[in-house]
Scaffold this motif. Sequence first.
Motif, mmCIF file in Angstrom:
data_model
loop_
_atom_site.group_PDB
_atom_site.id
_atom_site.type_symbol
_atom_site.label_atom_id
_atom_site.label_comp_id
_atom_site.label_asym_id
_atom_site.label_seq_id
_atom_site.Cartn_x
_atom_site.Cartn_y
_atom_site.Cartn_z
ATOM 1 N N HIS A 155 2.046 1.601 -3.291
ATOM 2 C CA HIS A 155 0.824 2.180 -4.180
ATOM 3 C C HIS A 155 0.831 3.864 -3.960
ATOM 4 C CE1 HIS A 155 -3.374 1.391 -5.291
ATOM 5 N NE2 HIS A 155 -2.829 2.440 -6.257
ATOM 6 N N GLN A 163 0.926 -1.269 -0.038
ATOM 7 C CA GLN A 163 0.089 0.005 0.110
ATOM 8 C C GLN A 163 0.829 1.413 0.104
ATOM 9 O OE1 GLN A 163 -2.544 -0.853 3.438
ATOM 10 N NE2 GLN A 163 -3.839 -1.810 2.313
ATOM 11 N N SER A 221 -6.136 -9.193 -0.642
ATOM 12 C CA SER A 221 -6.891 -7.997 -0.409
ATOM 13 C C SER A 221 -7.887 -7.377 -1.524
ATOM 14 C CB SER A 221 -5.706 -6.680 -0.528
ATOM 15 O OG SER A 221 -6.414 -5.654 -0.314
ATOM 16 N N ASP A 262 -8.662 -4.878 -2.591
ATOM 17 C CA ASP A 262 -8.296 -3.821 -3.278
ATOM 18 C C ASP A 262 -7.956 -4.290 -4.969
ATOM 19 O OD1 ASP A 262 -8.655 -1.902 -1.491
ATOM 20 O OD2 ASP A 262 -6.567 -2.018 -0.628
ATOM 21 N N TYR A 287 -2.221 -7.141 -4.801
ATOM 22 C CA TYR A 287 -3.292 -7.099 -3.976
ATOM 23 C C TYR A 287 -4.011 -8.773 -3.808
ATOM 24 C CZ TYR A 287 -3.239 -2.062 -2.907
ATOM 25 O OH TYR A 287 -2.642 -1.193 -2.464
#
Length: 923
Positions: A574, A571, A601, A603, A596
């Motif tokens: 990201h 993250q 995740s 996401d 992800y």
Amino acid sequence: ARCLLLRRRLTAAAATAAATAPLPARSAHRVFDRSAHTDRIQELAWLGRLREAREVFDAMPHRSIFAWNTMISAYCNSGMLEDARSLVDAISGGNVRTSTILLSGYARLGRVLDARRVFDGMLERNTIAWNAMVSCYVRNGDVTMARRLFDAMPSKDVTSWNSMLTGYCHSRQMVDAWHLFEQMPERNLVSWTVVISGYARIEQHGKAWDIFRMMHREGVSPDQSNFASVLLAVTGLRDLGVLEGLRPLALKTGFESDVVIGTSMLNAYTRDASALDTAMKFFEGMPERNEYTWSTMIAALSHGGRIDAATAVYERDPVKSIPCQTALLTGLARCGRITDARILFDQIPDPIVVSWNAMITGYMQNGMVDEAKELFDRMPFRNTISWAGMIAGYAQNGRNQEALDLLQAQHRNGMLPSLSSLTSSFFACSNIGALETGNQVHSLAVKAGCQFNSYIGNALITMYGKCGNMEYVRQVFSRMRVKDTVSWNSFISALVHNNMLEDARHIFDNMLSRDVVSWTTIISAYAQAERGTEAVEFFKIMLHKHEVPNSPILTILLSMCGSLGAPKLGQQIHTVAIKHGRDSELIVANALMSMYFKCGSADSHKVFDSMEERDIFTWNSFITGCAQHGLGREAIKMYKHMRSAGVLPNEVTFVGLLNACSHAGLVDEGWQFFKSMSRDYGLTPLLEHYACMVDLLGRTGNVQGAEQFIYDMPIEPDAVIWSALLGACKIHKNAEIGRRAAERLFAIEPSNSGNYVMLSNIYSSLGMWVEVAEVRRIMKQQGVTKEPGCSWMQIRNKVYSFVTGDKQHEQIEEVESTLQDLYTSLRTAGYVPDTEFVLHDIDEEQKESSLLYHSEKLAVAYGLLVTPQGMPIQIMKNLRICGDCHTFFKFVSQVTKRDIDIRDGNRFHHFRNGSCSCGDFCL
């Protein structure tokens, strides 16, 4: 001095007499005839028709020194230096210019030693000859030798200083360049232009702009070349405001209406992809346009993906010159419209060599190698660029031996290869590990006199590094006279390729300057060596030094986060990608989605939904991600969306689909996809597809059918296929077929402990302890040790790992106490340990104890101990989760009211309220 004065007076008197005397008609005709012949030679040479030019030259009854020099120059410009040398040897009464032309020809092809031999053999040298030799060293990147020669010059003019200044600027030694610039006794516009261009070259565009302003304050008026140089710097600033601010000066000096400067300004506008509409508006308002104006606009629109607009501009061009045809032809080829490009090429009545080369390059860019070869074979004349384009095309399209064969053919034709041909040949040798051939090409580079050229040196380092000869790598690197950043990067890459990571780190730490490639290389090396912490530290240092990360670095780090199961770190990366505007790039978005998915995740879905552009890798990653999470129906649904979007599946697509069907028990659907590969898309099933089918059949209980499927395969099964069958036998306790599968695996990969363990699991589940002991004996005899189970988890940006039976963790006593309490609670809730797969014939209590300290159970106990109540827990494991641990986690999720996600060596298991997402199907 007196003799010189007398000679000048006699020469002046002779000239006066010649001017006043009547000129015989035949002499006038002869002078005109010689001039006409020479002009024709120049014209044919420019068109690349050297054979015809030589015929005109040979037909001349009387040849002036100018005619000889013209023909020699034509050969040199076309790279035919042996022919040029023959003429030089044949000429009687050649002048300094003759030698200088040959010297310059050798310099352009990097043949420094030949150029120096010509220079040393000159009986007379003027400043022009000295300048030519300095420029020769400069052209080939040997600034040290250029400076020695420069310091030895008996006299220097402003051209001498400018040549040396050019050398420093081209080699990016701008500190030395600026020091020399300040020492110059005289500067002209070339001096200012070179130094402005030098700073633009190293992307110090602000400094280049400041120097131009300094020049303007000193009252020096720009010319076309100077204005074009500053426009290049302004282009690098990517500030249209500065460009607009420069236009009043262009208007004041009358340059904006100048077609050359106007074209340069247009070029500055077109460099900004977002300013194409502004560029088009400027183009429409230009009072005069030349062929380069039209070609610049066509090329910009083509490069920006607006090929139809580029075609419309081309149609409006009243001349449709060769540059415009070549620009559109190149754009069409780049966009994949190679047929349209060929139609345009065929419309050219008498294409010159540039057009032929552009078409060949277009074919090569589209992987149409045979079509490029057919065109190459038909060429009426080939120059060094033609050969270089073919050799590079072969190498880039994986036809490396043909690239090397073509290099040999070029040499047989009497043409020494260009720098491009040599570097492409080294690349081809690297691709196939052809060390001996690489040595021969190296010898050819020495013969051509360009072994000290930095491009050749860098290519040699890469080639020897990939061929595993680090001794030669070090020799080439140490002998390089000029080492640029690419040289250091190539050296580091060679060390990394040969697993010399610490040496690579030492070289990296001692680099005087680094670029983004340097950081990419070292970060990638540590990531591939599974030293993720150090890779991340390098990334942090890189950001601290204000180096902007590129897409490859972000992709490498995101892939590493996915492998480690580190979503928090992913993250953060990201966020960095968003900050630098890289998150929308296709390669980065694909890496984000994949990361992800691997980290479990949701996401991943958000990234997919937000993507403006998707390629086959995007769809395949999503389908594979669904398969890993047991979302078989969703994978099939995504496949249908993919087909609706007009994207054709490939082999990877079907691997993902078959895995999804296998993990979800969708036998009928799996068979349909397997048959659809060849029936609907003409794809031949590979070993991976057969392995998925064996896994699918075996998991659903049809172990005999899975075995028969293997025997019926048209290709030889590999270890993955037999392992899939053995895994199915473990699930369904089929000792007979399991033994046959294991025997195959022991022969293929005798050191893989997992195969022995699976067979032992089958025997132990059936109470066949004699057979278990025999498997253990074979393992001991073969020196095979069981890979320990390892689990890890990320909590507050730190990774905690556990191994089965771990006693080394700093909080192991608290973890074991938590685990014992949890075990008691689960037994009360109905959990019964499944001891059938314990690999030792011991009593039941000992079996339960050995099961209790599996690595994933230690990890979940630690997670329950240190995380807030109700917080989800995510665990990564190197091996497949065992049946007992699977049951254990279902009860943990029910009793503790926690969501628990485990990614084992095969797939994800999501435990929620006493059940698992796999439906107990994938144990």
